[in-house]
Design an enzyme around this catalytic site. Structure first.
Site, PDB file in Angstrom:
ATOM      1  N   ASN A  38      45.427   1.768  34.247  1.00 23.23           N
ATOM      2  CA  ASN A  38      44.131   1.313  34.761  1.00 23.23           C
ATOM      3  C   ASN A  38      44.329   0.585  36.087  1.00 23.23           C
ATOM      4  O   ASN A  38      45.288  -0.182  36.268  1.00 23.23           O
ATOM      5  CB  ASN A  38      43.362   0.464  33.741  1.00 23.23           C
ATOM      6  CG  ASN A  38      44.149  -0.645  33.086  1.00 23.23           C
ATOM      7  OD1 ASN A  38      45.371  -0.597  32.999  1.00 23.23           O
ATOM      8  ND2 ASN A  38      43.443  -1.655  32.619  1.00 23.23           N
ATOM      9  N   GLU A  40      42.070  -1.668  38.561  1.00 26.45           N
ATOM     10  CA  GLU A  40      40.795  -2.384  38.647  1.00 26.45           C
ATOM     11  C   GLU A  40      40.399  -2.646  40.096  1.00 26.45           C
ATOM     12  O   GLU A  40      41.188  -2.443  41.029  1.00 26.45           O
ATOM     13  CB  GLU A  40      40.904  -3.695  37.855  1.00 26.45           C
ATOM     14  CG  GLU A  40      41.178  -3.417  36.380  1.00 26.45           C
ATOM     15  CD  GLU A  40      41.155  -4.650  35.500  1.00 26.45           C
ATOM     16  OE1 GLU A  40      41.281  -5.779  36.025  1.00 26.45           O
ATOM     17  OE2 GLU A  40      41.018  -4.471  34.273  1.00 26.45           O
ATOM     18  N   GLU A  51      43.456   6.663  31.301  1.00 28.93           N
ATOM     19  CA  GLU A  51      43.357   8.066  30.884  1.00 28.93           C
ATOM     20  C   GLU A  51      42.870   8.939  32.035  1.00 28.93           C
ATOM     21  O   GLU A  51      43.409  10.012  32.309  1.00 28.93           O
ATOM     22  CB  GLU A  51      42.376   8.206  29.704  1.00 28.93           C
ATOM     23  CG  GLU A  51      42.754   7.403  28.473  1.00 28.93           C
ATOM     24  CD  GLU A  51      42.139   6.007  28.460  1.00 28.93           C
ATOM     25  OE1 GLU A  51      42.104   5.342  29.515  1.00 28.93           O
ATOM     26  OE2 GLU A  51      41.693   5.576  27.388  1.00 28.93           O
ATOM     27  N   CYS A  83      37.681   4.587  26.049  1.00 22.83           N
ATOM     28  CA  CYS A  83      36.252   4.305  26.197  1.00 22.83           C
ATOM     29  C   CYS A  83      35.465   5.622  26.195  1.00 22.83           C
ATOM     30  O   CYS A  83      36.021   6.710  26.364  1.00 22.83           O
ATOM     31  CB  CYS A  83      35.987   3.512  27.479  1.00 22.83           C
ATOM     32  SG  CYS A  83      36.106   4.468  28.999  1.00 22.83           S
TER      33      CYS A  83
HETATM   34  N1  THU Z   1      40.443   0.619  30.083  1.00 28.09           N
HETATM   35  C1  THU Z   1      41.242   1.728  30.156  1.00 28.09           C
HETATM   36  O1  THU Z   1      42.140   1.804  30.997  1.00 28.09           O
HETATM   37  N2  THU Z   1      41.020   2.731  29.282  1.00 28.09           N
HETATM   38  C2  THU Z   1      40.025   2.752  28.349  1.00 28.09           C
HETATM   39  O2  THU Z   1      39.799   3.754  27.686  1.00 28.09           O
HETATM   40  C3  THU Z   1      39.250   1.527  28.121  1.00 28.09           C
HETATM   41  C4  THU Z   1      39.352   0.475  29.147  1.00 28.09           C
HETATM   42  C5  THU Z   1      40.657  -0.482  31.021  1.00 28.09           C
HETATM   43  C6  THU Z   1      39.561  -0.656  32.040  1.00 28.09           C
HETATM   44  C7  THU Z   1      39.736  -2.107  32.430  1.00 28.09           C
HETATM   45  O3  THU Z   1      40.697  -2.174  33.474  1.00 28.09           O
HETATM   46  C8  THU Z   1      40.319  -2.775  31.202  1.00 28.09           C
HETATM   47  O4  THU Z   1      40.737  -1.716  30.343  1.00 28.09           O
HETATM   48  C9  THU Z   1      39.341  -3.667  30.463  1.00 28.09           C
HETATM   49  O5  THU Z   1      38.178  -2.988  30.185  1.00 28.09           O
END
Ligand code: THU
Length: 132
Positions: A38, A40, A51, A83
């Site tokens: 991830n 941000e 993902e 998610c």
């Molecule tokens: N996040 C993911 O990388 N994958 C998911 O399927 C759910 C959420 C990340 C996004 C964000 O950087 C952190 O988790 C908190 O939501």
């Protein structure tokens, strides 16, 4: 690979690092994986999940192909699932039989088929072009 990649997550806002390894099936029996983390952003909605970051990188490198499973690693208890936004994208690019290996830091905890987690995806609208 998912655990190693997780160390590279860019998470200054949530502090929640996610690692993903996407398996690229190969007809020659060579197994390759594409990592994703991830990433941000101060404009929170611009954040990309682990993902989708792996899928974007894999398609950038190899083109669209049949991806068969992916490994997701977090330190959440119980371990985090993808998610809904990622499930939608995985569904279109990988199909309903795609398997998700859900891990915590000690190893695999669950395996799901995509269609178990997203039994009804958004897939068309009037006038939509065919994608597959
Ligand atoms: N996040 C993911 O990388 N994958 C998911 O399927 C759910 C959420 C990340 C996004 C964000 O950087 C952190 O988790 C908190 O939501």
């Amino acid at each position: 690979m998912a655990s190693e990649a997780r160390q590279h997550a860019y998470v200054p806002y949530s502090g929640f690092a996610v690692g993903f390894a996407l398996h690229l099936g190969d007809s020659d029996g060579i197994h390759q994986f594409m990592p994703g983390v991830n990433v941000e952003n101060i404009s929170y909605g611009a954040t990309i999940c682990a993902e989708r970051s792996a899928l974007v990188a894999a398609i950038s490198r190899f083109g669209s192909r049949s991806f068969d499973y992916g490994v997701l690693v977090t330190d959440a208890d119980p371990p985090a699932l993808p998610c809904a936004l990622c499930l939608q994208v995985i569904s279109e690019l990988c199909g309903p039989a795609f398997r998700l290996v859900i891990c915590d830091l000690t190893g695999p905890r669950n395996i799901y088929r995509l269609e178990e987690l997203l039994p009804h995806r958004f897939e068309t609208f009037p006038g939509a072009p065919t994608t597959s």
